[in-house]
Write a protein that holds these residues in place. Structure first.
Motif, mmCIF file in Angstrom:
data_model
loop_
_atom_site.group_PDB
_atom_site.id
_atom_site.type_symbol
_atom_site.label_atom_id
_atom_site.label_comp_id
_atom_site.label_asym_id
_atom_site.label_seq_id
_atom_site.Cartn_x
_atom_site.Cartn_y
_atom_site.Cartn_z
ATOM 1 N N UNK A 150 7.635 -18.306 -30.547
ATOM 2 C CA UNK A 150 7.910 -18.871 -29.224
ATOM 3 C C UNK A 150 8.658 -17.880 -28.350
ATOM 4 N N UNK A 151 9.588 -17.134 -28.933
ATOM 5 C CA UNK A 151 10.316 -16.122 -28.166
ATOM 6 C C UNK A 151 9.368 -15.074 -27.613
ATOM 7 N N UNK A 152 8.400 -14.683 -28.433
ATOM 8 C CA UNK A 152 7.457 -13.661 -27.987
ATOM 9 C C UNK A 152 6.566 -14.173 -26.866
ATOM 10 N N UNK A 153 5.932 -15.335 -27.063
ATOM 11 C CA UNK A 153 4.940 -15.818 -26.101
ATOM 12 C C UNK A 153 5.565 -16.400 -24.834
ATOM 13 N N UNK A 154 6.730 -17.029 -24.932
ATOM 14 C CA UNK A 154 7.300 -17.702 -23.771
ATOM 15 C C UNK A 154 8.413 -16.921 -23.078
ATOM 16 N N UNK A 155 8.967 -15.927 -23.749
ATOM 17 C CA UNK A 155 10.088 -15.188 -23.157
ATOM 18 C C UNK A 155 9.730 -13.718 -22.925
ATOM 19 N N UNK A 156 9.389 -13.025 -24.012
ATOM 20 C CA UNK A 156 9.201 -11.577 -23.911
ATOM 21 C C UNK A 156 7.875 -11.196 -23.238
ATOM 22 N N UNK A 157 6.827 -11.942 -23.544
ATOM 23 C CA UNK A 157 5.521 -11.598 -22.964
ATOM 24 C C UNK A 157 5.506 -11.737 -21.443
ATOM 25 N N UNK A 158 6.061 -12.832 -20.869
ATOM 26 C CA UNK A 158 6.118 -12.892 -19.399
ATOM 27 C C UNK A 158 6.955 -11.770 -18.788
ATOM 28 N N UNK A 159 8.020 -11.342 -19.483
ATOM 29 C CA UNK A 159 8.840 -10.257 -18.966
ATOM 30 C C UNK A 159 8.088 -8.928 -18.976
ATOM 31 N N UNK A 160 7.117 -8.816 -19.864
ATOM 32 C CA UNK A 160 6.341 -7.569 -19.974
ATOM 33 C C UNK A 160 5.098 -7.580 -19.087
ATOM 34 N N UNK A 161 5.022 -8.485 -18.140
ATOM 35 C CA UNK A 161 3.828 -8.627 -17.304
ATOM 36 C C UNK A 161 3.425 -7.333 -16.597
ATOM 37 N N UNK A 162 4.356 -6.580 -15.977
ATOM 38 C CA UNK A 162 3.927 -5.322 -15.327
ATOM 39 C C UNK A 162 3.265 -4.349 -16.291
ATOM 40 N N UNK A 163 3.836 -4.210 -17.489
ATOM 41 C CA UNK A 163 3.244 -3.319 -18.474
ATOM 42 C C UNK A 163 1.901 -3.807 -18.965
ATOM 43 N N UNK A 164 1.764 -5.116 -19.158
ATOM 44 C CA UNK A 164 0.498 -5.684 -19.609
ATOM 45 C C UNK A 164 -0.601 -5.470 -18.571
ATOM 46 N N UNK A 165 -0.262 -5.651 -17.308
ATOM 47 C CA UNK A 165 -1.264 -5.451 -16.254
ATOM 48 C C UNK A 165 -1.670 -3.985 -16.177
ATOM 49 N N UNK A 166 -0.702 -3.086 -16.310
ATOM 50 C CA UNK A 166 -1.013 -1.657 -16.236
ATOM 51 C C UNK A 166 -1.967 -1.236 -17.340
ATOM 52 N N UNK A 167 -1.635 -1.580 -18.572
ATOM 53 C CA UNK A 167 -2.492 -1.177 -19.692
ATOM 54 C C UNK A 167 -3.804 -1.958 -19.661
ATOM 55 N N UNK A 168 -3.763 -3.176 -19.120
ATOM 56 C CA UNK A 168 -4.993 -3.946 -18.978
ATOM 57 C C UNK A 168 -5.979 -3.269 -18.038
ATOM 58 N N UNK A 169 -5.470 -2.683 -16.949
ATOM 59 C CA UNK A 169 -6.333 -1.964 -16.010
ATOM 60 C C UNK A 169 -6.973 -0.765 -16.692
ATOM 61 N N UNK A 170 -6.175 0.007 -17.434
ATOM 62 C CA UNK A 170 -6.714 1.182 -18.128
ATOM 63 C C UNK A 170 -7.781 0.784 -19.144
ATOM 64 N N UNK A 171 -7.506 -0.284 -19.896
ATOM 65 C CA UNK A 171 -8.485 -0.744 -20.887
ATOM 66 C C UNK A 171 -9.753 -1.252 -20.210
#
Length: 247
Positions: A150-171
């Protein structure tokens, strides 16, 4: 501009604006040249592989970045080493592996291969990004009774949104434009081919029948999703790439 011209205008005045807008070229590329079917095939494969890459990559990167255990660095450097492994060296083994698993010439087979080849860079990028996030937030969630999941999916993952979008674009860029893997691993029926394969076949066919306006329209169809994704998420991409410098 060339996608809106006639073949004659393309060769006689390549740098000028079209005398009239020939939107029929786009329709011919989508229907007659089967770009529509190729586009949908690519969309299905890239959507599945991008989801799997981001989910598995984020989970692996989070564990490697936030938890200390024996073999942590070894696993991390295995992912880093995967970034230097050329696709060409694995084409023959991959062919026989998918053949033995009865996934050759299938969309789900391509999705698994795309995920495998996108994971190393994804884990490498997100591991550094997760290290920049404050540990106090995760500790507060654990104190409040949240599990690691729950900590990963509800807390840390939303905080990592900029990084996820960046690597998502590259992928997305790499998977959408991938040609070598589908060319070798997806040699089934014509209707099951992906957009890069269809564009190459369309370009080759110009040597025999020369419908260049349709070719330029097909190229435009392939470019639009990439441009749209970057235009929509350009601010998040810039934020993700510069986040590490603000630590």
């Amino acid at each position: 501009m060339s996608s809106l011209k006639t073949d004659r205008e393309i060769f006689t005045s390549p740098w000028s604006l079209p005398s009239s807008l020939h939107f029929q070229n786009w329709s011919d590329a989508w229907n007659t040249a089967n770009m529509g079917r190729y586009f949908l095939n690519s969309a299905v494969v890239v959507a599945g592989s991008l989801f799997g890459t981001m989910l598995l990559g984020a989970m692996a990167a989070y564990v490697l970045a936030r938890f200390e255990f024996r073999g942590n660095r070894f696993i991390y450097y295995l992912f880093v080493g995967g970034m230097s492994f050329p696709i060409v060296l694995a084409l023959v083994p991959l062919y026989f592996v998918l053949q033995n698993m009865e996934m050759l010439n299938t969309k789900h087979g391509l999705i698994l291969v795309y995920i495998a080849y996108s994971l190393p860079f994804t884990v490498f990028f997100l591991t550094s990004f997760f290290k920049t996030l404050p540990t106090s937030v995760a500790e507060a969630a654990m104190i409040d009774g949240a599990s690691h999941t729950r900590t990963f999916f509800q807390v840390m993952l939303p905080m990592a949104k900029p990084g996820l979008i960046s690597i998502g674009i590259f992928n997305f860029l790499g998977q959408w434009n991938q040609y070598m893997l589908p060319y070798v691993l997806n040699q089934g029926e014509e209707k099951d081919k992906l957009l890069p394969q269809g564009l190459v076949e369309l370009a080759v066919s110009q040597g025999y029948k020369g419908n260049w306006a349709v070719l330029f329209s097909g190229l435009l169809i392939a470019m639009i999703p990439v441009l749209a994704v970057y235009i929509i998420f350009q601010r998040q991409v810039q934020a993700g790439l510069t986040a590490g410098a603000l630590k």
